[in-house]
Design a protein around this motif. Structure first.
Motif, PDB file in Angstrom:
ATOM      1  N   HIS A  35       0.757  -1.373  -0.261  1.00  0.00           N
ATOM      2  CA  HIS A  35       0.054  -0.197  -0.083  1.00  0.00           C
ATOM      3  C   HIS A  35       0.745   1.331   0.036  1.00  0.00           C
ATOM      4  N   VAL A  36       0.253   2.467  -0.500  1.00  0.00           N
ATOM      5  CA  VAL A  36       0.867   3.651  -0.430  1.00  0.00           C
ATOM      6  C   VAL A  36      -0.351   4.386   0.168  1.00  0.00           C
ATOM      7  N   MET A  37       0.154   5.100   1.302  1.00  0.00           N
ATOM      8  CA  MET A  37      -0.934   6.143   1.823  1.00  0.00           C
ATOM      9  C   MET A  37      -0.661   7.753   1.917  1.00  0.00           C
ATOM     10  N   VAL A  38      -1.473   8.470   1.409  1.00  0.00           N
ATOM     11  CA  VAL A  38      -1.178   9.868   0.973  1.00  0.00           C
ATOM     12  C   VAL A  38      -2.050  10.637   1.968  1.00  0.00           C
ATOM     13  N   LEU A  39      -1.580  11.255   2.898  1.00  0.00           N
ATOM     14  CA  LEU A  39      -2.061  11.946   4.004  1.00  0.00           C
ATOM     15  C   LEU A  39      -2.044  13.631   3.705  1.00  0.00           C
ATOM     16  N   THR A  40      -3.339  14.225   3.468  1.00  0.00           N
ATOM     17  CA  THR A  40      -3.146  15.739   3.304  1.00  0.00           C
ATOM     18  C   THR A  40      -3.540  16.453   4.493  1.00  0.00           C
ATOM     19  N   GLU A  41      -2.762  17.373   4.736  1.00  0.00           N
ATOM     20  CA  GLU A  41      -2.936  18.200   5.869  1.00  0.00           C
ATOM     21  C   GLU A  41      -4.485  18.771   5.917  1.00  0.00           C
ATOM     22  N   MET A  42      -4.742  19.446   4.887  1.00  0.00           N
ATOM     23  CA  MET A  42      -6.121  20.028   4.801  1.00  0.00           C
ATOM     24  C   MET A  42      -7.159  18.721   4.927  1.00  0.00           C
ATOM     25  N   ILE A  43      -8.121  18.864   5.904  1.00  0.00           N
ATOM     26  CA  ILE A  43      -9.233  18.170   6.146  1.00  0.00           C
ATOM     27  C   ILE A  43      -8.686  16.561   6.516  1.00  0.00           C
ATOM     28  N   HIS A  44      -7.414  16.376   6.498  1.00  0.00           N
ATOM     29  CA  HIS A  44      -6.618  15.016   7.026  1.00  0.00           C
ATOM     30  C   HIS A  44      -7.303  13.921   6.208  1.00  0.00           C
ATOM     31  N   ASP A  45      -7.245  14.003   4.863  1.00  0.00           N
ATOM     32  CA  ASP A  45      -7.701  12.814   4.106  1.00  0.00           C
ATOM     33  C   ASP A  45      -6.647  11.797   4.191  1.00  0.00           C
ATOM     34  N   ALA A  46      -6.809  10.636   4.281  1.00  0.00           N
ATOM     35  CA  ALA A  46      -5.970   9.579   4.363  1.00  0.00           C
ATOM     36  C   ALA A  46      -6.416   8.721   3.044  1.00  0.00           C
ATOM     37  N   ARG A  47      -5.619   8.656   2.032  1.00  0.00           N
ATOM     38  CA  ARG A  47      -5.904   8.074   1.007  1.00  0.00           C
ATOM     39  C   ARG A  47      -5.081   6.777   0.728  1.00  0.00           C
ATOM     40  N   ILE A  48      -5.708   5.473   0.630  1.00  0.00           N
ATOM     41  CA  ILE A  48      -5.016   4.588   0.695  1.00  0.00           C
ATOM     42  C   ILE A  48      -4.959   3.772  -0.553  1.00  0.00           C
ATOM     43  N   ILE A  49      -3.816   3.600  -1.271  1.00  0.00           N
ATOM     44  CA  ILE A  49      -3.826   2.967  -2.704  1.00  0.00           C
ATOM     45  C   ILE A  49      -3.320   1.638  -2.536  1.00  0.00           C
ATOM     46  N   ARG A  50      -3.873   0.650  -3.103  1.00  0.00           N
ATOM     47  CA  ARG A  50      -3.396  -0.475  -3.106  1.00  0.00           C
ATOM     48  C   ARG A  50      -2.325  -0.766  -4.097  1.00  0.00           C
ATOM     49  N   ILE A  51      -1.369  -1.599  -3.938  1.00  0.00           N
ATOM     50  CA  ILE A  51      -0.288  -1.872  -4.933  1.00  0.00           C
ATOM     51  C   ILE A  51      -0.424  -3.385  -5.509  1.00  0.00           C
ATOM     52  N   ASN A  52      -0.508  -3.282  -7.031  1.00  0.00           N
ATOM     53  CA  ASN A  52      -0.371  -4.611  -7.433  1.00  0.00           C
ATOM     54  C   ASN A  52      -1.650  -5.453  -7.184  1.00  0.00           C
ATOM     55  N   ASP A  53      -2.843  -4.870  -7.168  1.00  0.00           N
ATOM     56  CA  ASP A  53      -4.335  -5.250  -6.857  1.00  0.00           C
ATOM     57  C   ASP A  53      -5.300  -4.981  -8.086  1.00  0.00           C
ATOM     58  N   ASN A  54      -6.495  -5.593  -7.826  1.00  0.00           N
ATOM     59  CA  ASN A  54      -7.596  -5.218  -8.921  1.00  0.00           C
ATOM     60  C   ASN A  54      -8.590  -4.167  -8.280  1.00  0.00           C
ATOM     61  N   HIS A  55      -9.157  -3.523  -9.262  1.00  0.00           N
ATOM     62  CA  HIS A  55     -10.176  -2.690  -8.680  1.00  0.00           C
ATOM     63  C   HIS A  55     -11.537  -3.299  -8.270  1.00  0.00           C
ATOM     64  N   LEU A  56     -12.055  -2.719  -7.382  1.00  0.00           N
ATOM     65  CA  LEU A  56     -13.340  -3.140  -6.748  1.00  0.00           C
ATOM     66  C   LEU A  56     -14.450  -3.258  -7.627  1.00  0.00           C
ATOM     67  N   PRO A  57     -15.613  -4.110  -7.846  1.00  0.00           N
ATOM     68  CA  PRO A  57     -16.356  -4.133  -8.828  1.00  0.00           C
ATOM     69  C   PRO A  57     -16.925  -2.625  -8.909  1.00  0.00           C
ATOM     70  N   PHE A  58     -17.477  -2.332 -10.343  1.00  0.00           N
ATOM     71  CA  PHE A  58     -17.739  -1.152 -10.677  1.00  0.00           C
ATOM     72  C   PHE A  58     -18.968  -0.467  -9.805  1.00  0.00           C
ATOM     73  N   ASN A  59     -19.870  -1.250  -9.342  1.00  0.00           N
ATOM     74  CA  ASN A  59     -20.992  -1.004  -8.782  1.00  0.00           C
ATOM     75  C   ASN A  59     -20.822  -0.568  -7.359  1.00  0.00           C
ATOM     76  N   ILE A  60     -19.576  -0.544  -6.837  1.00  0.00           N
ATOM     77  CA  ILE A  60     -19.250   0.030  -5.529  1.00  0.00           C
ATOM     78  C   ILE A  60     -18.407   1.559  -5.525  1.00  0.00           C
ATOM     79  N   PRO A  61     -19.011   2.322  -5.831  1.00  0.00           N
ATOM     80  CA  PRO A  61     -18.352   3.727  -5.919  1.00  0.00           C
ATOM     81  C   PRO A  61     -17.784   4.064  -4.352  1.00  0.00           C
ATOM     82  N   GLN A  62     -16.548   4.637  -4.409  1.00  0.00           N
ATOM     83  CA  GLN A  62     -16.015   5.302  -3.250  1.00  0.00           C
ATOM     84  C   GLN A  62     -15.990   6.711  -3.183  1.00  0.00           C
ATOM     85  N   TRP A  63     -15.800   7.347  -1.969  1.00  0.00           N
ATOM     86  CA  TRP A  63     -15.781   8.673  -2.034  1.00  0.00           C
ATOM     87  C   TRP A  63     -14.421   9.256  -2.681  1.00  0.00           C
ATOM     88  N   MET A  64     -13.235   8.715  -2.568  1.00  0.00           N
ATOM     89  CA  MET A  64     -12.221   9.372  -3.118  1.00  0.00           C
ATOM     90  C   MET A  64     -11.650   8.321  -4.394  1.00  0.00           C
TER      91      MET A  64
END
Length: 131
Positions: A35-64
């Protein structure tokens, strides 16, 4: 969610980006084997990025969106899809359920990352655009 409601709840009203905002543009990037995590100071968003994985099914939208990454030599390439159209913002970018974001992170020196992106959304834009 309305834009007003998003802001009251401190929910980010735009897509992920390393481009600096008006204030608090500081970032913290942490990498593990999977994984890679990108944390922004503004609003403290923690974006978790999976490495060498597949996308979730298209019918499961995520906020980011649903980000997955792979390495191309020294560049981390992140492809995100499955965004929620409610993230559209009159201040930033319009997106539909077809919105896709490809980002490239290249370490060019000890303290500098080259950030490039391409947006693809045929419902919202006539053609892809990059920066």
């Amino acid at each position: 969610l309305s834009i007003r409601r998003q802001r009251q709840m401190c929910i980010r009203d735009r897509v992920p980006s390393l481009t600096p905002g008006m204030m608090n543009p500081n970032l913290q990037i942490v990498q593990t084997k999977d994984h890679v995590m990108v944390l922004t100071e503004m609003i403290h968003d923690a974006r978790i990025i999976r490495i060498n994985d597949n996308h979730l099914p298209f019918n499961i939208p995520q906020w980011m969106g649903d980000p997955v990454a792979s390495w191309e030599e020294d560049t981390l390439v992140v492809h995100s899809n499955n965004f929620r159209p409610e993230q559209s913002s009159s201040r930033a970018i319009t997106l539909s359920d077809e919105f896709e974001l490809t980002e490239r992170y290249t370490l060019v020196s000890k303290n500098e990352i080259l950030y490039e992106f391409t947006v693809l959304d045929s419902k919202a834009y006539e053609r892809p655009f990059s920066g």
